[in-house]
Structures are given as C-alpha cells and as structure tokens.
Design a protein around this motif. Sequence first.
Motif, PDB file in Angstrom:
ATOM      1  N   UNK A  14     -24.327   8.575   0.753  1.00 15.63           N
ATOM      2  CA  UNK A  14     -24.740   7.177   0.533  1.00 15.63           C
ATOM      3  C   UNK A  14     -23.571   6.276   0.160  1.00 15.63           C
ATOM      4  N   UNK A  15     -22.439   6.889  -0.173  1.00 17.94           N
ATOM      5  CA  UNK A  15     -21.320   6.090  -0.673  1.00 17.94           C
ATOM      6  C   UNK A  15     -20.227   5.953   0.368  1.00 17.94           C
ATOM      7  N   UNK A  16     -19.502   4.836   0.271  1.00 16.49           N
ATOM      8  CA  UNK A  16     -18.292   4.705   1.082  1.00 16.49           C
ATOM      9  C   UNK A  16     -17.148   4.240   0.192  1.00 16.49           C
ATOM     10  N   UNK A  17     -15.936   4.597   0.631  1.00 13.05           N
ATOM     11  CA  UNK A  17     -14.751   4.242  -0.147  1.00 13.05           C
ATOM     12  C   UNK A  17     -14.008   3.121   0.549  1.00 13.05           C
ATOM     13  N   UNK A  18     -13.433   2.223  -0.236  1.00 15.71           N
ATOM     14  CA  UNK A  18     -12.523   1.229   0.328  1.00 15.71           C
ATOM     15  C   UNK A  18     -11.209   1.379  -0.423  1.00 15.71           C
ATOM     16  N   UNK A  19     -10.178   1.630   0.356  1.00 22.42           N
ATOM     17  CA  UNK A  19      -8.882   1.951  -0.247  1.00 22.42           C
ATOM     18  C   UNK A  19      -7.801   1.062   0.358  1.00 22.42           C
ATOM     19  N   UNK A  20      -7.031   0.436  -0.512  1.00 18.36           N
ATOM     20  CA  UNK A  20      -5.886  -0.368  -0.079  1.00 18.36           C
ATOM     21  C   UNK A  20      -4.620   0.248  -0.644  1.00 18.36           C
ATOM     22  N   UNK A  21      -3.509   0.114   0.069  1.00 20.37           N
ATOM     23  CA  UNK A  21      -2.270   0.730  -0.394  1.00 20.37           C
ATOM     24  C   UNK A  21      -1.185  -0.329  -0.605  1.00 20.37           C
ATOM     25  N   UNK A  22      -0.400  -0.105  -1.653  1.00 24.03           N
ATOM     26  CA  UNK A  22       0.821  -0.898  -1.849  1.00 24.03           C
ATOM     27  C   UNK A  22       1.968   0.098  -1.822  1.00 24.03           C
ATOM     28  N   UNK A  23       2.822  -0.038  -0.830  1.00 24.79           N
ATOM     29  CA  UNK A  23       3.907   0.931  -0.684  1.00 24.79           C
ATOM     30  C   UNK A  23       5.244   0.257  -0.964  1.00 24.79           C
ATOM     31  N   UNK A  24       6.045   0.868  -1.816  1.00 20.12           N
ATOM     32  CA  UNK A  24       7.396   0.376  -2.078  1.00 20.12           C
ATOM     33  C   UNK A  24       8.399   1.200  -1.284  1.00 20.12           C
ATOM     34  N   UNK A  25       9.161   0.500  -0.483  1.00 19.81           N
ATOM     35  CA  UNK A  25      10.137   1.138   0.394  1.00 19.81           C
ATOM     36  C   UNK A  25      11.525   0.748  -0.105  1.00 19.81           C
ATOM     37  N   UNK A  26      12.285   1.741  -0.552  1.00 12.46           N
ATOM     38  CA  UNK A  26      13.634   1.469  -1.049  1.00 12.46           C
ATOM     39  C   UNK A  26      14.583   1.416   0.138  1.00 12.46           C
ATOM     40  N   UNK A  27      15.289   0.313   0.303  1.00  7.07           N
ATOM     41  CA  UNK A  27      16.117   0.117   1.491  1.00  7.07           C
ATOM     42  C   UNK A  27      17.494   0.754   1.347  1.00  7.07           C
ATOM     43  N   UNK A  28      18.011   1.242   2.471  1.00  4.13           N
ATOM     44  CA  UNK A  28      19.293   1.953   2.451  1.00  4.13           C
ATOM     45  C   UNK A  28      20.450   1.027   2.815  1.00  4.13           C
ATOM     46  N   UNK A  29      20.497  -0.151   2.229  1.00  2.00           N
ATOM     47  CA  UNK A  29      21.654  -1.031   2.448  1.00  2.00           C
ATOM     48  C   UNK A  29      22.849  -0.464   1.682  1.00  2.00           C
ATOM     49  N   UNK A  30      24.053  -0.896   2.050  1.00  2.00           N
ATOM     50  CA  UNK A  30      25.237  -0.383   1.357  1.00  2.00           C
ATOM     51  C   UNK A  30      25.340  -0.915  -0.065  1.00  2.00           C
ATOM     52  N   UNK A  31      24.953  -2.176  -0.245  1.00  2.00           N
ATOM     53  CA  UNK A  31      25.055  -2.775  -1.581  1.00  2.00           C
ATOM     54  C   UNK A  31      23.675  -3.223  -2.052  1.00  2.00           C
ATOM     55  N   UNK A  32      23.597  -3.556  -3.332  1.00  2.00           N
ATOM     56  CA  UNK A  32      22.318  -3.987  -3.912  1.00  2.00           C
ATOM     57  C   UNK A  32      21.898  -5.347  -3.344  1.00  2.00           C
ATOM     58  N   UNK A  33      20.755  -5.831  -3.780  1.00  2.00           N
ATOM     59  CA  UNK A  33      20.176  -7.016  -3.119  1.00  2.00           C
ATOM     60  C   UNK A  33      20.858  -8.335  -3.493  1.00  2.00           C
ATOM     61  N   UNK A  34      21.304  -8.486  -4.745  1.00  3.98           N
ATOM     62  CA  UNK A  34      21.841  -9.787  -5.152  1.00  3.98           C
ATOM     63  C   UNK A  34      23.271  -9.723  -5.688  1.00  3.98           C
ATOM     64  N   UNK A  35      23.932  -8.563  -5.531  1.00  6.53           N
ATOM     65  CA  UNK A  35      25.314  -8.444  -6.015  1.00  6.53           C
ATOM     66  C   UNK A  35      26.038  -7.446  -5.116  1.00  6.53           C
TER      67      UNK A  35
END
Length: 488
Positions: A14-35
């Motif tokens: 009688x039941x159904x599930x609703x599932x949402x995902x939040x995925x964090x993807x760490x990027x492989x850039x050479x340097x950090x984002x703001x420095x």
Amino acid sequence: MADHITSVLDKYPDYEATIGMEVHVQLTTNTKIFCSCPNSIAQDPNSNICPICAGYPGTLPMLNEKVVDFAILAGLATNSTINANSAFDRKHYFYPDLPKNFQITQQAEPICTDGFVAIRLEDGSTKKVNLIRIHIEEDAGKNIHSNHSNESFVDLNRAGTPLLEIVSYPDISTSDEVRRYLKTLRSIVQYLGICTGNMEEGSFRADTNISVRKKGQKELGTKCELKNINSFKFIVDATEHELERQITILEEGGKVRSETRLWNSKERTTTVMRSKEETADYRFFQEPDLPIIHITTQRLEQAKASMPELPAAKFERFIAECGLTDYEADILIEDIDLAHYFDAARAHSTSKNLINWILRDLVGYLKEEKVELANCKVTPERLAQLVNLVDQGVINTPTGKEVLMFVAQTDKDPMTIIEEKGLKQIGSVDELDAMVQEIIAVNPKQVAEYRSGKDKLFGFFVGQMMQKTKGKGNTQLINDLVKKYLNQ
Ligand SMILES: [Zn+2]
C-alpha cells in the motif's frame, strides 16, 4: 548489475517511497576554487592553506575558471540547461570549520537547471530521474574530535575545494533505483574526468531524502535526510532501514518527524543527528566579491566539442559493435579503466574471445595478485597479441594462460616468451593424425573397451596425445581426431 534486491516495500504494497538525492561531487581541478592553493590531499593539518581559503578578513576570492568548465561538462552530460548567467551567494552559518562564517555557493541562480539522468532498471528499461539543479560551491574544512582527550581541532586543508552539488527531484522510488542512480551519476563524472568518484575518500558523497506515503495520497510524506554515506551498499541498507522505520511509524498511527539521520553501518540502524523542524535561515545574499558567471555560446560549443564518450553511449557501442552481452558491457562500464583497456585492446584484436580473456583471465590475475590494472605488465596490446596467437592456433588455450602469467611477471611480449620457452603448438593436422593412429594401434585393449561402451576411456587417449605432444598440441584438433578414429 547485481541481482534483484528484495525490498521492505514488497512487504507493504500500500505504500510508495519518494526519494530525492543531493550528490556532492568533488572536482579534480589542479587548484582550489577561489585561490591558488593546490587542490590535493595534504598530510599535515593546515599545511595547504592561504589567507583566502582560511577566510582572513580583507581577502578577495578569484574564481578558478576550470571549475566553470567542469560544471558545464556535467550540465551537458545530464541534459541540463546551461544558464548563460549565474551568480554566487553567501550562505551564512557558524561552524568552526568555516572561518568566514559563510559558504560561497549558488542559491538563486545556479549554473545548470532542469536536467535528467537516465538510469537502466533491472528489467532493461530506462527511467528518467529529473534534476532540479547543479550548482557550484566551495567545501568547508574539517573538525577533528580527539579520541584521547576532550579536545577538538580544526583542519582547513579541505576548505575551498571545488564542489558541484547535483540535486534531483524526488523521482526515485526504490533503494535499487537509488543505487542505480548513484552508479550512473558516478560513471558520468568519472568519464568526464572531473571527479575521481572515490566514495571512501568522500570525493563523491550523497545525501538521501526519503519519505513514504500511502499509494493514491497526493501530498508527499514528511521526509528525513540520510547524510553522507560512503558506499553503495550502505546507502541501500540505510534506505531500506529508513523506509521500514517510516512505514512502521505510520502503521502505528504516528507521525514521521522531519530530521537529519545518520547511518550506523555496524549496528545497522539510523540515529537522529538534528531535527529539521525549523528550517535554518541562512540569510543568503549575492556574493559581492565575485562577478556574474557569463557563459558565451562559443564557450558552450567548445565544451560540447570536448565531450568524451559517455558511459551510456559506450554501453550501447560495446553491445552493437563489439558483440558483448549486457552483462559483459555492464562490468566494463562500471570500471572506467577496464572499459578503456578493452577499447585499447580491441584496436589490436577483434577476436570474439578477447572479452573472455579480459574478464576471466586478466581480472582473475589482478584480483589474485592484488595488482592495479594501471601497473599491470599485460598491456592491452600484449593481451590482444596473445588472444590472436591462440586464435591462430600458434599456441593452445592452456599454454595461452601460462604465457599470460609469464608476460605479467617478466614484462616481455607474448611472442618473445613463446619463442624463448619453445611453447609453440606442435604438430600439423597430418602429424597429429599420424600420432592418434599410432596410439590407437598400440592400445587395442582400451580401444575395444571404449567401443563396448566404456566412454570414460576417451580421456585416456587424449591424455596419451598430451604426453606425446608435451601438452602443446591443439586440444580441439586432438579431441576431434581421437573421436574420429575411436568411432570408426
Ligand atoms: Zn588557498
């Protein structure tokens, strides 16, 4: 992919599930984002930081354009709209690992919106999981709580690591779909070359928002969030556990409370981390120190031109052009290195047997000897040569397996090893024919017994031939010849 998972939902139709995902993807850039600090794992705490990523007052962030390029690729690969203009916002909260007291993220105007990821289900059909958005943000540092004392420490090495957050609609209905969605998404970012996909190191981490409701009910049930679980298996286990917990509460007439829960994989249960009854007020406002991100048509076209072959396309090609089964293609696709290995080997051999040598013999060797594919001396070209030599009848299959081991140990080509060790198959068809006739002639007793119904003796004659050829005869040919003369 794995066999059918029995779900707690089977018990409560009688039941159904609703599932949402939040995925964090760490990027492989050479340097950090703001420095310009290197974007790499440093051993010593706070050894990879500068005034910008440590949040000193008066410093100004400078956007790493590579992060934007990676976000565009992720957007294109997930059928998203790449917005011509997007902006950064400050998300305010106080936490020791966030020295600025705000995180730079994208709230009102994210870089990508309205995409979807197609996942392949157990029955071979596909399902679209729609995406709300993909946005760019910086990671925070880490708090480290001592096991030995009552102290806590702050390590800011991770602060300023570039992340993409990929947010889906609650389109997912089972724990199996959760797993398939995450595996598909992880393959996509790995094939794009923008993330290692390493879950244990936290480079690819998922928050799962789960709610249940009675079928036919319009409004969504109250959701709980499961935080940062670092393996596919644990996410499936935790999702199943959470579905059962929520359904049980509703069945008993209770109410599910909105909260963030943590999965304890040892005790196989979730515990409350914090209640979500009051939505935090982050007092977002647009980041004044960073300009709007404007993406030109030209930049978008360049990104399109640089797109590699994505896992879904590779899967289709492996089946249509290379004649692989769904099962074989799936194994290759899941391991990007193995998929590239197969492609590289196939440039030198179109043998139907190539896939067996890779999945059975090569993978078996790697597992047994705990060798990484990247360090394996059996290069794609060498394996292709070996398979061709077996196909051409220069060596037989058992010798081929031996040669594979020698290649792995000695770093030499298969042909060199075959010549050095004198492993070539011996005997033309005529020579083998004569040998079989000779064996038949000198063993009249066994021949008579075989012909009177002692089938097992077939192996005796093959064994005699193996001795005569020192194991280097073509096994198929020997079998055929022995059969031919015994059945005369
Ligand atoms: Zn820095």
